[in-house]
Design an enzyme around this catalytic site. Sequence first.
Site, mmCIF file in Angstrom:
data_model
loop_
_atom_site.group_PDB
_atom_site.id
_atom_site.type_symbol
_atom_site.label_atom_id
_atom_site.label_comp_id
_atom_site.label_asym_id
_atom_site.label_seq_id
_atom_site.Cartn_x
_atom_site.Cartn_y
_atom_site.Cartn_z
ATOM 1 N N ASN A 173 -10.875 -2.652 -5.752
ATOM 2 C CA ASN A 173 -10.035 -1.377 -6.445
ATOM 3 C C ASN A 173 -10.678 -1.630 -7.783
ATOM 4 O O ASN A 173 -10.477 -0.661 -8.570
ATOM 5 C CB ASN A 173 -8.553 -2.133 -6.895
ATOM 6 C CG ASN A 173 -7.789 -1.595 -5.181
ATOM 7 O OD1 ASN A 173 -6.571 -2.347 -5.019
ATOM 8 N ND2 ASN A 173 -7.819 -0.847 -4.075
ATOM 9 N N ASP A 182 1.007 -1.276 0.190
ATOM 10 C CA ASP A 182 0.445 0.220 -0.230
ATOM 11 C C ASP A 182 0.957 1.342 0.060
ATOM 12 O O ASP A 182 1.888 1.603 0.348
ATOM 13 C CB ASP A 182 -0.681 0.127 0.971
ATOM 14 C CG ASP A 182 -2.608 0.767 1.159
ATOM 15 O OD1 ASP A 182 -2.721 1.122 -0.062
ATOM 16 O OD2 ASP A 182 -2.430 1.375 2.311
HETATM 17 C C1 IPE Z 1 -5.529 -2.658 -0.473
HETATM 18 O O1 IPE Z 1 -4.116 -2.139 -0.287
HETATM 19 C C2 IPE Z 1 -5.373 -3.879 -1.847
HETATM 20 C C3 IPE Z 1 -3.875 -3.831 -1.775
HETATM 21 C C4 IPE Z 1 -2.902 -3.559 -1.398
HETATM 22 C C5 IPE Z 1 -4.382 -4.229 -3.326
HETATM 23 P P1 IPE Z 1 -5.991 -0.204 -0.108
HETATM 24 O O2 IPE Z 1 -5.252 0.927 -0.456
HETATM 25 O O3 IPE Z 1 -7.235 -0.630 -1.730
HETATM 26 O O4 IPE Z 1 -6.707 -0.535 0.855
HETATM 27 P P2 IPE Z 1 -7.669 1.037 1.289
HETATM 28 O O5 IPE Z 1 -8.330 1.205 0.619
HETATM 29 O O6 IPE Z 1 -6.860 1.754 2.219
HETATM 30 O O7 IPE Z 1 -8.589 0.369 3.358
HETATM 31 C C1 IPE Z 2 -1.724 0.229 -3.706
HETATM 32 O O1 IPE Z 2 -1.519 1.568 -3.215
HETATM 33 C C2 IPE Z 2 -1.580 0.247 -4.727
HETATM 34 C C3 IPE Z 2 -3.355 -0.638 -5.477
HETATM 35 C C4 IPE Z 2 -4.037 -0.686 -4.562
HETATM 36 C C5 IPE Z 2 -3.011 -1.089 -6.408
HETATM 37 P P1 IPE Z 2 -2.960 2.315 -3.503
HETATM 38 O O2 IPE Z 2 -2.833 3.140 -4.680
HETATM 39 O O3 IPE Z 2 -3.381 2.493 -2.266
HETATM 40 O O4 IPE Z 2 -2.110 3.909 -2.719
HETATM 41 P P2 IPE Z 2 -2.903 5.034 -1.182
HETATM 42 O O5 IPE Z 2 -2.878 4.206 -0.431
HETATM 43 O O6 IPE Z 2 -3.559 5.799 -2.610
HETATM 44 O O7 IPE Z 2 -1.261 5.690 -0.902
HETATM 45 MG MG MG Z 3 -3.980 2.659 -0.207
#
Ligand code: IPE
Ligand code: IPE
Ligand code: MG
Length: 263
Positions: free
Chosen positions: A78, A30
């Site tokens: 996602n 993340d």
């Molecule tokens: C969790 O991260 C999913 C992945 C790392 C693929 P998200 O960014 O989607 O989770 P939330 O929305 O912060 O809980």
């Molecule tokens: C994790 O990074 C990747 C996916 C969930 C696909 P994020 O895209 O969630 O990054 P933040 O949480 O917005 O920083």
């Molecule tokens: Mg995230």
Amino acid sequence: MSSSPPPAANLAGHLDPAGNLPRHVGIIMDGNGRWANAQGLPREVGHERGADSVRTVVRAARELGIEALTLFAFSSQNWDRPPQEVFHLMALLRRYLIEERGEILDNDIRLVTVGETHRLPAYVREPMVELIEASATHSRMTLCLALSYGGREMITDAVRRIAQEVVDGALEVDAITPDVVSQHIESSRILPPLDLLIRTSGERRISNFFLWEAAYAELFFTETLWPDFNRENLLEALADYSRRERRFGLTSAQVEASLQEEV
Ligand code: IPE
Ligand code: IPE
Ligand code: MG
């Protein structure tokens, strides 16, 4: 006090008296978007840097002797992100599968996936299935990509299939045990028990990742954003893990007795 032998069943499959290295590490990767925002760059660039971290961490895990590494790359939720971000993530996934093919095959890595992969576009599924098949007999490390993955979705799917077996007369209601449920959850069936769950970017939640599998996993949260996560960060998580005592509901004395028996 009685000194009856410890209930070894609680510990089965988990203990590694030799080195305290987790057999199975899961990572919630993340923070790509925040990494990009902090540099004034579009979120997409964060995802691209995130893919570089994947390469680094897969290599490090293999060199360190981790048996299985699951990377949470894309959740069932996602899909609801803006379409252009979803498209970019899919294109990146395809690129990763094509560019890393050689590295995966040359290093005896077996690729598997968990999640609702039928929802992925064909241009991702095709190189994915090809690499899964080409690496099926490899045994140095299992790399599991959690794609279009949701823990609740996986448990719901297992419940549905168990219910169908009962309806068909193939399974008695009383025969439904945690082991039977595990057998119906693909990740639990094909991977070792989850020992260590790492989440980057400072968030302290599971976000629908390995809900069933995390029952006795050790949790490690780091402020490091995924694009900055490297071999040293993985080593730090492993060192932290090695200092923990996993008791699985037992007492410390019981766990120690079990470990003595194994050596
Ligand atoms: C969790 O991260 C999913 C992945 C790392 C693929 P998200 O960014 O989607 O989770 P939330 O929305 O912060 O809980
Ligand atoms: C994790 O990074 C990747 C996916 C969930 C696909 P994020 O895209 O969630 O990054 P933040 O949480 O917005 O920083
Ligand atoms: Mg995230």
